[in-house]
Design a protein around this motif. Structure first.
Motif, mmCIF file in Angstrom:
data_model
loop_
_atom_site.group_PDB
_atom_site.id
_atom_site.type_symbol
_atom_site.label_atom_id
_atom_site.label_comp_id
_atom_site.label_asym_id
_atom_site.label_seq_id
_atom_site.Cartn_x
_atom_site.Cartn_y
_atom_site.Cartn_z
ATOM 1 N N GLU A 205 0.834 -1.201 0.000
ATOM 2 C CA GLU A 205 0.000 0.000 0.000
ATOM 3 C C GLU A 205 0.869 1.252 0.000
ATOM 4 O OE1 GLU A 205 -3.565 -2.121 2.605
ATOM 5 O OE2 GLU A 205 -2.491 -0.392 3.426
ATOM 6 N N SER A 249 -2.766 -4.782 -4.418
ATOM 7 C CA SER A 249 -1.854 -3.692 -4.762
ATOM 8 C C SER A 249 -1.429 -3.766 -6.220
ATOM 9 C CB SER A 249 -0.623 -3.731 -3.852
ATOM 10 O OG SER A 249 -0.970 -3.360 -2.540
ATOM 11 N N THR A 350 -12.442 -0.831 2.034
ATOM 12 C CA THR A 350 -12.411 0.521 2.595
ATOM 13 C C THR A 350 -13.776 1.189 2.559
ATOM 14 O OG1 THR A 350 -10.099 0.794 1.960
ATOM 15 C CG2 THR A 350 -11.359 2.810 2.379
ATOM 16 N N ILE A 403 -4.088 3.594 -4.435
ATOM 17 C CA ILE A 403 -4.494 3.171 -3.094
ATOM 18 C C ILE A 403 -6.003 3.013 -2.985
ATOM 19 C CG2 ILE A 403 -4.663 5.500 -2.091
ATOM 20 C CD1 ILE A 403 -3.220 2.332 -0.399
ATOM 21 N N HIS A 406 -6.890 -0.291 -4.552
ATOM 22 C CA HIS A 406 -6.486 -1.330 -3.587
ATOM 23 C C HIS A 406 -7.477 -1.411 -2.433
ATOM 24 C CE1 HIS A 406 -3.893 -3.977 -1.321
ATOM 25 N NE2 HIS A 406 -3.919 -3.141 -0.298
ATOM 26 N N GLY A 407 -8.099 -0.265 -2.124
ATOM 27 C CA GLY A 407 -9.077 -0.221 -1.034
ATOM 28 C C GLY A 407 -10.297 -1.085 -1.259
ATOM 29 N N GLU A 410 -8.903 -4.181 0.469
ATOM 30 C CA GLU A 410 -8.257 -4.005 1.768
ATOM 31 C C GLU A 410 -8.750 -2.713 2.397
ATOM 32 O OE1 GLU A 410 -6.834 -5.676 4.478
ATOM 33 O OE2 GLU A 410 -5.715 -6.591 2.831
ATOM 34 N N ILE A 412 -7.767 0.474 3.827
ATOM 35 C CA ILE A 412 -6.549 1.287 3.855
ATOM 36 C C ILE A 412 -6.483 2.210 5.068
ATOM 37 C CG2 ILE A 412 -6.312 1.192 1.347
ATOM 38 C CD1 ILE A 412 -7.444 4.055 1.238
ATOM 39 N N ILE A 418 -0.352 4.127 7.034
ATOM 40 C CA ILE A 418 -0.983 4.287 5.726
ATOM 41 C C ILE A 418 -1.992 5.435 5.770
ATOM 42 C CG2 ILE A 418 -2.394 3.167 3.960
ATOM 43 C CD1 ILE A 418 0.516 2.161 4.205
ATOM 44 N N PHE A 422 -1.665 8.498 3.284
ATOM 45 C CA PHE A 422 -2.818 8.819 2.440
ATOM 46 C C PHE A 422 -3.143 10.308 2.514
ATOM 47 C CE2 PHE A 422 -7.333 9.738 2.067
ATOM 48 C CZ PHE A 422 -7.649 9.174 0.840
#
Length: 444
Positions: A205, A249, A350, A403, A406-407, A410, A412, A418, A422
Motif C-alpha cells: 500500500e 496492490s 475501505t 491506493i 487497492h481499497g 483491503e 486502507i 498508511i 494517504f
C-alpha cells in the motif's frame, strides 16, 4: 559593541554549551549525547523552515513507531503554527476541497463522540485529526515548485530505502506470518517481503502510492544523472511491490499506470496495454500463480473476504445512518453479534468499512472529496503550461488512484502509517493545485 565584548559573550555561550554537552555525555553516554545534538540541530532547522519538518515526517513514517510518527505529525503542525505567528499574518487559502475536508473532519468528531466505543475510537480520531491538520497546514503555507520537488524526492528516497530492505528480506528468506498465504494455491512462493511494515499488504500500500511520484520525477528531470537515479529508484520500488505478492496492490498499481498514461498521453495506451499483457509471459511462475488466484474462491484468503463482506452487510443495514464509530475497536466490539465464526478487525473493503463506521453521510462526503480532488487535478493538468505541474499532478492523482483501487480489497484506513501517508498524498495534491493556480495568475 567592541570586538572584545562580542568575543567574550560568545566565549561564555560556548563554555556553557560545552559544559551541558559534557554533562550529558558523562551521565548518559556518547550515543545519547549525539542523539541530543542531532535532535537540537533538527529542531533548529524545523522551526527555521517548516518544510523541513514535513521532510523529516515523510522520512520517519516507515521507520519509527506509530506513536512516534503521530508525535512527529504534531511537531509538523506546531512548526507551521510558529511560522505563521512569526510572520504575523495568516491568510485563508481557498481550494474547492476545503469545505469537504472540514465536513469530513466534523463527521469523524461526531462519530467518535457517538461511537459504541468512544475510548476505542479515539486512536483513529487522533490519527485522522493530526493527518488532516497537516493537510490544512500544507494548503495554507506558501508553497513553491522547489518545495514540491523536495518533498516528492524525499518520498522516493525513503521508499527506495524501504524497498532495498525488502530485497534483503527476500534474499535472506524471512519467514511468513500465518494467514499471509494459501500454500496449496501458491506452492512456489516462499517469502513475502514486508520490510519495515507489519505485513506485505501494508508495505505494498505504501509503495504503490510512491511509485507514480518516482516515475514523474524521472520525466521532469533533464539531467542524465538524475534520470538514472529516478529510473533505478522506480525499478527498485516496482520490483519490491512484486515481492510483496499483494494482489490488490498489483491491481491498484496497474490502474494507476493507466491513469498516469491517460493524463500524460492517452494515445500511448494503445501500446502499453498490449505490452502489459505481453509482459505476463516473462513473469516468474510464482507471480503468475498469484495472479491466477485473483477472484478464485478456492483461495482461502479470497473465500474469507467474500464471506466476511456478506456478513458485514448486516451491520451496515442496522447502522447505515449513524455508523458504529470510527476505528477497529468499535468494529471488534459489534462484529461478534453479526459474525460469529470469525474475529476480524475490519471488512477488508475501505468503502464498506467507512460506511459502517461513519454512516451513509460519511461515505458520501468521502467519495465527494475524492471526486473533487480528481476534478482539481484534471483542471491543473488541462490548464497549466508547466511540464512540472502536469507530471507532478498526474503523479499524485495516480497515487490516490492506486491506493483507492487497492481499497476495494483491503481497508486502507486500518494501519496508522498508511492513514498518515494517504492524507499526505491528499495534501500534496492540494498544494500542487494551489501552486498551479498561483503560477497561472502570475503568467496571465
Amino acid at each position: 559593541m567592541s570586538e572584545e565584548i562580542v568575543y567574550s559573550k560568545y566565549k561564555w555561550i560556548g563554555l556553557v554549551l560545552g559544559g551541558i554537552v559534557g554533562a550529558i555525555g558523562y551521565f548518559f553516554g556518547a550515543l545519547e549525547t549525539i542523539k541530543v545534538i542531532v535532535a537540537l540541530f533538527m529542531l533548529k532547522l524545523i522551526f527555521q523552515n517548516p518544510i523541513y519538518s514535513v521532510a523529516l515526517y515523510i522520512i520517519s513514517i516507515p521507520f519509527v513507531s506509530d506513536m512516534s510518527t503521530l508525535l512527529m505529525g504534531i511537531l509538523v503542525i506546531t512548526s507551521y503554527c510558529i511560522n505563521f505567528i512569526k510572520k504575523g499574518k495568516f491568510t485563508f487559502k481557498f481550494t474547492p476541497a476545503n469545505f469537504l475536508i472540514l465536513l469530513f473532519s466534523i463527521i469523524i468528531v461526531i462519530s467518535t463522540i457517538l461511537s459504541i466505543s468512544p475510548g476505542g475510537s479515539f486512536r483513529d480520531f487522533a490519527i485522522h485529526m493530526v493527518s488532516i491538520g497537516i493537510v490544512f497546514m500544507l494548503i495554507h503555507s506558501k508553497k513553491s515548485k522547489d518545495e514540491i520537488y523536495l518533498l516528492s524526492g524525499i518520498f522516493v528516497l525513503t521508499a527506495t530505502i524501504v524497498s532495498l530492505h525488502g530485497f534483503y528480506q527476500f534474499f535472506k528468506g524471512v519467514p511468513m506470518g500465518s494467514g499471509w498465504l494459501d500454500v496449496s494455491q501458491n506452492p512456489n512462493i516462499e517469502t513475502r517481503v514486508f520490510s519495515t511494515f507489519e505485513n506485505p499488504n501494508i508495505l505494498a500500500e505504501y509503495l504503490i502510492m510512491v511509485l507514480p511520484i518516482s516515475i514523474a520525477l524521472f520525466f521532469v528531470n533533464n539531467g542524465i544523472i538524475k534520470k538514472i537515479c529516478f529510473a533505478l529508484a522506480s525499478g527498485v520500488i516496482f520490483i519490491c511491490i512484486g515481492l510483496t505478492y499483494s494482489r490488490g496492490s498489483w491491481i491498484g498499481l496497474a490502474f494507476s499506470i493507466i491513469v498516469f498514461i491517460l493524463f500524460i498521453d492517452f494515445k500511448k495506451l494503445a501500446f502499453f496495454i498490449p505490452a502489459g499483457i505481453g509482459s505476463l509471459f516473462l513473469m516468474p511462475n510464482s507471480i503468475l500463480e498469484r495472479i491466477s488466484t485473483m477472484g478464485s474462491l478456492q483461495d482461502s484468503s479470497i473465500f474469507y473476504r467474500f464471506n466476511l463482506l456478506n456478513k458485514a452487510m448486516d451491520i451496515l443495514k442496522d447502522f447505515w445512518f449513524s455508523g458504529i464509530g470510527i476505528g477497529y475497536v468499535a468494529f471488534r466490539k459489534i462484529s461478534p453479534f453479526y459474525i460469529r465464526n470469525m474475529a476480524p478487525y475490519h471488512t477488508h473493503n475501505t468503502y464498506l468499512q467507512i460506511a459502517i463506521e461513519l454512516g451513509i453521510i460519511g461515505i458520501i462526503v468521502f467519495l465527494l472529496l475524492i471526486l473533487n480532488i480528481f476534478k482539481m487535478g484534471v483542471s491543473s493538468i488541462v490548464n497549466s503550461n508547466s511540464r512540472f505541474i502536469k507530471f507532478l499532478t498526474t503523479a499524485y492523482i495516480s497515487s490516490l488512484s492506486a491506493i483507492l483501487v487497492h481499497g476495494i480489497a483491503e481497508h486502507i484506513f486500518f494501519n496508522p502509517k498508511i492513514i498518515l501517508v494517504f492524507w499526505l498524498i491528499v495534501g500534496m495534491n492540494l498544494s500542487i493545485y494551489r501552486v498551479s493556480k498561483e503560477t497561472s495568475i502570475q503568467e496571465s
